[in-house]
Design a protein around this motif. Structure first.
Motif, mmCIF file in Angstrom:
data_model
loop_
_atom_site.group_PDB
_atom_site.id
_atom_site.type_symbol
_atom_site.label_atom_id
_atom_site.label_comp_id
_atom_site.label_asym_id
_atom_site.label_seq_id
_atom_site.Cartn_x
_atom_site.Cartn_y
_atom_site.Cartn_z
ATOM 1 N N GLU A 53 -15.158 8.280 6.077
ATOM 2 C CA GLU A 53 -14.716 9.095 7.206
ATOM 3 C C GLU A 53 -13.207 9.301 7.201
ATOM 4 N N ALA A 54 -12.458 8.292 6.764
ATOM 5 C CA ALA A 54 -11.005 8.457 6.674
ATOM 6 C C ALA A 54 -10.644 9.519 5.649
ATOM 7 N N ALA A 55 -11.376 9.542 4.535
ATOM 8 C CA ALA A 55 -11.128 10.563 3.519
ATOM 9 C C ALA A 55 -11.439 11.954 4.066
ATOM 10 N N ARG A 56 -12.531 12.078 4.820
ATOM 11 C CA ARG A 56 -12.857 13.374 5.421
ATOM 12 C C ARG A 56 -11.788 13.793 6.428
ATOM 13 N N SER A 57 -11.302 12.826 7.205
ATOM 14 C CA SER A 57 -10.242 13.125 8.173
ATOM 15 C C SER A 57 -8.987 13.597 7.470
ATOM 16 N N ALA A 58 -8.649 12.938 6.370
ATOM 17 C CA ALA A 58 -7.455 13.332 5.619
ATOM 18 C C ALA A 58 -7.569 14.770 5.137
ATOM 19 N N VAL A 59 -8.743 15.159 4.672
ATOM 20 C CA VAL A 59 -8.947 16.540 4.223
ATOM 21 C C VAL A 59 -8.724 17.508 5.386
ATOM 22 N N ARG A 60 -9.253 17.172 6.569
ATOM 23 C CA ARG A 60 -9.088 18.056 7.718
ATOM 24 C C ARG A 60 -7.641 18.111 8.189
ATOM 25 N N PHE A 61 -6.944 16.961 8.193
ATOM 26 C CA PHE A 61 -5.532 16.970 8.596
ATOM 27 C C PHE A 61 -4.716 17.877 7.690
ATOM 28 N N HIS A 62 -4.937 17.797 6.399
ATOM 29 C CA HIS A 62 -4.136 18.600 5.462
ATOM 30 C C HIS A 62 -4.550 20.067 5.485
ATOM 31 N N ALA A 63 -5.800 20.326 5.812
ATOM 32 C CA ALA A 63 -6.209 21.724 5.936
ATOM 33 C C ALA A 63 -5.587 22.372 7.166
ATOM 34 N N ASN A 92 3.208 18.942 6.219
ATOM 35 C CA ASN A 92 3.407 17.529 5.851
ATOM 36 C C ASN A 92 2.449 17.194 4.706
ATOM 37 N N ALA A 93 2.856 17.545 3.508
ATOM 38 C CA ALA A 93 1.973 17.385 2.348
ATOM 39 C C ALA A 93 1.774 15.933 1.960
ATOM 40 N N ASP A 94 2.679 15.040 2.412
ATOM 41 C CA ASP A 94 2.594 13.629 2.014
ATOM 42 C C ASP A 94 1.940 12.744 3.086
ATOM 43 N N LEU A 95 1.428 13.330 4.151
ATOM 44 C CA LEU A 95 0.789 12.544 5.199
ATOM 45 C C LEU A 95 -0.413 11.781 4.631
ATOM 46 N N TYR A 96 -0.491 10.498 4.941
ATOM 47 C CA TYR A 96 -1.603 9.681 4.444
ATOM 48 C C TYR A 96 -2.301 8.982 5.610
ATOM 49 N N ILE A 97 -3.521 8.568 5.358
ATOM 50 C CA ILE A 97 -4.275 7.748 6.307
ATOM 51 C C ILE A 97 -4.440 6.365 5.697
ATOM 52 N N SER A 98 -4.078 5.369 6.481
ATOM 53 C CA SER A 98 -4.135 3.976 6.020
ATOM 54 C C SER A 98 -5.392 3.314 6.568
ATOM 55 N N ARG A 100 -13.730 5.675 -5.742
ATOM 56 C CA ARG A 100 -13.699 6.878 -6.572
ATOM 57 C C ARG A 100 -14.796 7.860 -6.155
ATOM 58 N N ASP A 101 -15.988 7.335 -5.895
ATOM 59 C CA ASP A 101 -17.094 8.209 -5.497
ATOM 60 C C ASP A 101 -16.810 8.895 -4.164
ATOM 61 N N ILE A 102 -16.187 8.169 -3.229
ATOM 62 C CA ILE A 102 -15.872 8.759 -1.926
ATOM 63 C C ILE A 102 -14.844 9.875 -2.072
ATOM 64 N N LEU A 103 -13.851 9.673 -2.918
ATOM 65 C CA LEU A 103 -12.850 10.723 -3.148
ATOM 66 C C LEU A 103 -13.492 11.967 -3.743
ATOM 67 N N LEU A 104 -14.386 11.777 -4.709
ATOM 68 C CA LEU A 104 -15.063 12.917 -5.326
ATOM 69 C C LEU A 104 -15.969 13.621 -4.322
ATOM 70 N N GLU A 105 -16.643 12.838 -3.483
ATOM 71 C CA GLU A 105 -17.571 13.406 -2.505
ATOM 72 C C GLU A 105 -16.849 14.230 -1.454
ATOM 73 N N THR A 106 -15.712 13.726 -0.957
ATOM 74 C CA THR A 106 -15.005 14.381 0.153
ATOM 75 C C THR A 106 -13.961 15.386 -0.315
ATOM 76 N N GLY A 107 -13.527 15.284 -1.565
ATOM 77 C CA GLY A 107 -12.470 16.155 -2.049
ATOM 78 C C GLY A 107 -11.089 15.722 -1.621
ATOM 79 N N ALA A 108 -10.945 14.496 -1.150
ATOM 80 C CA ALA A 108 -9.642 14.001 -0.702
ATOM 81 C C ALA A 108 -8.740 13.688 -1.894
ATOM 82 N N ASN A 109 -7.456 14.036 -1.755
ATOM 83 C CA ASN A 109 -6.461 13.674 -2.759
ATOM 84 C C ASN A 109 -6.180 12.169 -2.651
#
Length: 680
Positions: free
Chosen positions: A482-492, A497-503, A521-530
């Motif tokens: 869910e954090a990875a999905r949130s990160a994708v939405r924040f950056h979209a 703020n291209a360097d914003l991260y979620i801890s 790794r699988d979560i990053l691939l699934e969500t498309g999060a950098n």
């Protein structure tokens, strides 16, 4: 030409034709006979092979239903000898395989003519065979059936005289194998040296393997019987033995009121730390040492005249129980508990390490409210957990209020499991800012449990229960996703703020999993999060539990582009040696070092020391718990780069943060779930 000459030539040609026809007919007859013979041979081979397979199936079926190696061997000898028409069969058993590997003869045998073969069978019963070059000792070297065409050519064949009188000539030795271990053998003796087929030898090998399964079941049964009442590590009675003892005490107390019964429940404080940091062998050594000290205390009281019975058992893990029967059981239970605390205080030397493990103790006294022994044991356990919740080296007697609290904890666990199933959680975010300009550089994900529509449960009220009942791994897996999905939405929604991260905080249970890096790794691939949008936080204790594993895992995460921080720095058992070997990016200084500082009381020595450590290791610093302008100004002046606290913002939902920092969205964000810590 003379007519007679013509007649002669015609007759000669006719004879030649007849001879050719006869030769062709003879060839056809020979071919037909050969085909018939071949068909008969194949039919006979098929019949033989079918019979052998049926033999194997009969023995395998008997072996499946048998728990007795003796009965299984006897059945196999009878079946094989009768099927093959072999005159003699004998079974041997492997004795003391871990000490002095040898096969010994038995009374398990088959004989078509017992009066003739009896001397040979008697000699076979007494035989002992060690590993050697001839059968049956050769079976230790080769786990395959051995064909011996001339038994008298074997130098070590001491049964030759009796074998000769029985008319025996050749033998087949068959191994009985359990896994890779020879556990027995069957030897068959023949009156003629007719070499067995390869197919028959394979059938015999399979029979030996089937019989090995019976030995395996029998060994397991023996082990279960041996360990049924004994703890194999400490040698103390186990839970089964204790339950039998307490049941007897209950029955005795019903018949006489002379003695009362009490149960002391003991749990070691500090055992898990030893087990996790020094390894299971050190943990086992500590348990053995603890058991010996407890045994000493129990034996001391068991010899007292005013005590009828003191019974110690290990019921699992680092938990021990003591049953007491005495006219004044409360006083005796208190005295034993006090002595236990005293005897556990001295330091133990485990390998090269000095360790200490004290105890939390719960006591329950039998009374009219108890219907059975299990209830008394249960309440002693409840009292022990109450003692543990109030600090180490505590002793608590059970009360009715404790039962209510235990039931409440059980209800909470049930509700929490349901909450995980339906994802009844919300992910809130607290800003991490640059202390120099208060620009938000990251967001820490923090969990809230939406128990009801208007009831929000904070982490401190449910995370301990989640850890105790094994729910942290699924929760942590969800929060990463869910954090990875949130990160994708924040950056979209916010490209400035291209360097914003979620801890995201990672628990010990999750981090120690073998496939944790693969999961990330699988979560990053699934969500498309950098990967640079996600940072992971580990506590000091998590990193120090298995330093080599932690360092290897962090390097693998770094290789993916994910940075890792060490959280709550200064509150755990830090070691500069392991900090130097682990590629942390950031140190987060715990808020406990910040909150007490104001313009009237500001001793920053600890913070400065930790800042210098971070600088020396090339790490950045995030200071948690910043609540006022004075703290920010001072920390910024010291060179601390980043801060987190209520001065910069309290945890908010994703929707609120987007509303403050981004233009309104055409679609509402997805509901979010789960993280692991209270506000910083």
């Amino acid at each position: 030409m003379n007519p007679d000459m013509h007649e002669f030539q015609d007759s000669e040609e006719l004879n030649q034709k007849c001879q050719r026809l006869e030769r062709e007919v003879a060839r056809e007859r020979a071919a037909r006979r050969a085909a018939e013979d071949m068909a008969e041979i194949r039919l006979r081979e098929l019949y033989i092979n079918q019979g052998r397979l049926e033999l194997l199936n009969r023995i395998a079926g008997f072996a499946n239903d048998s728990d007795s190696p003796t009965h299984a061997l006897q059945f196999a000898l009878n079946e094989i000898c009768e099927h093959q028409d072999w005159p003699v069969g004998h079974a041997l058993i492997c004795v003391d395989p871990s000490d002095d590997e040898r096969l010994e003869g038995t009374d398990i045998w088959f004989s078509k003519h017992q009066d003739v073969a009896f001397p040979f069978l008697e000699a076979s019963r007494k035989i002992v065979a060690w590993s050697c070059a001839s059968a049956p000792g050769r079976l230790f070297l080769e786990h395959i059936p051995i064909w011996t065409p001339d038994i008298y050519a074997q130098h070590a064949f001491t049964r030759a005289p009796s074998a000769a009188r029985a008319g025996l000539r050749a033998s087949i030795s068959v191994p009985v194998i359990m896994g890779h271990e020879l556990v027995g053998a069957m030897e068959f003796y023949l009156t003629e040296a007719i070499q067995p087929s390869e197919r028959l030898m394979n059938i015999l090998l399979q029979i030996g393997l089937q019989l090995g399964r019976v030995f395996k079941r029998a060994r397991h049964a023996d082990m279960l019987s041996k360990n049924a009442l004994t703890d194999p590590l400490t040698g103390l009675p186990n839970r089964t033995a204790f339950e039998s003892e307490i049941l007897s005490a209950f029955e005795l107390e019903k018949r006489t009121s002379e003695y009362q019964t009490a149960v002391i429940y003991i749990d070691l404080d500090g055992f898990k730390l030893v087990n996790d940091t020094l390894g299971h062998s050190s943990g086992d050594a500590l348990l053995i040492a603890m058991a010996n000290r407890l045994r000493f205390v129990v034996e001391t009281f068991d010899h007292e005249a005013w005590v009828d019975r003191v019974f110690l058992a290990r019921v699992g893990g680092d938990e021990f129980v003591i049953l007491i029967r005495s006219p004044d059981v409360r006083e005796v239970a208190n005295d034993i508990a006090n002595e236990i605390h005293k005897c556990l205080q001295p330091i133990h030397r485990i390998g090269l390490n000095d360790v200490q493990a004290v105890a939390s103790i719960g006591i329950a006294l039998n009374g009219p409210e108890y219907q059975n022994a299990q209830e008394l044991l249960r309440d002693a356990d409840v009292a022990m957990y109450e003692a543990k919740a109030n600090g180490p080296e505590q002793t608590y007697h059970f009360t009715a209020e404790m039962r209510s609290m235990a039931l409440a904890r059980l209800d909470l666990e049930i509700e929490l499991r349901h909450a995980v199933e339906i994802s009844a959680f919300e992910l809130h975010f607290q800003p991490i800012v640059s202390l120099s300009n208060r620009e938000t550089v990251g967001l820490e994900a923090l969990v809230r449990w939406r128990k009801e529509h208007d009831v929000l449960i904070m982490p401190d009220d449910f995370i301990p229960t989640a850890e105790a009942c094994g729910l942290m791994v699924p929760i942590n897996t969800w929060v990463l996703r869910e954090a990875a999905r949130s990160a994708v939405r924040f950056h979209a929604s916010n490209s400035q703020n291209a360097d914003l991260y979620i801890s995201v905080n990672v628990t010990l249970q999750q981090f120690q999993q073998l496939h944790f890096v693969t999961l990330v790794r699988d979560i990053l691939l699934e969500t498309g999060a950098n990967p640079k949008w996600i940072r992971l936080e580990l506590t000091e204790s998590t990193a120090a539990t298995n330093p080599s594993h932690a360092a290897r895992t962090i390097r693998q995460l770094n290789a993916m582009g994910i940075k890792v921080s060490i959280d709550d720095f200064g509150t755990g058992y830090s070691s500069l040696s392991y900090l130097q070997t682990m590629p942390f990016d950031t140190i987060k200084i715990d808020q406990s070092f910040i909150k007490r500082h104001s313009d009237k009381s500001a001793d920053w020595s600890f913070v400065l020391a930790m800042k210098n450590i971070a600088d020396s290791l090339g790490m950045k610093v995030i200071v948690e718990g910043v609540e006022n302008e004075f703290q920010q100004t001072e920390l910024d002046a010291f060179g601390c780069q980043f801060g987190q606290g209520w001065l910069f913002g309290r945890p908010q939902t994703e929707a609120n943060i987007l509303a403050e920092t981004c233009p309104p969205l055409s679609e509402s964000p997805h509901s979010l779930h789960m993280a692991l810590e209270p506000p910083k």
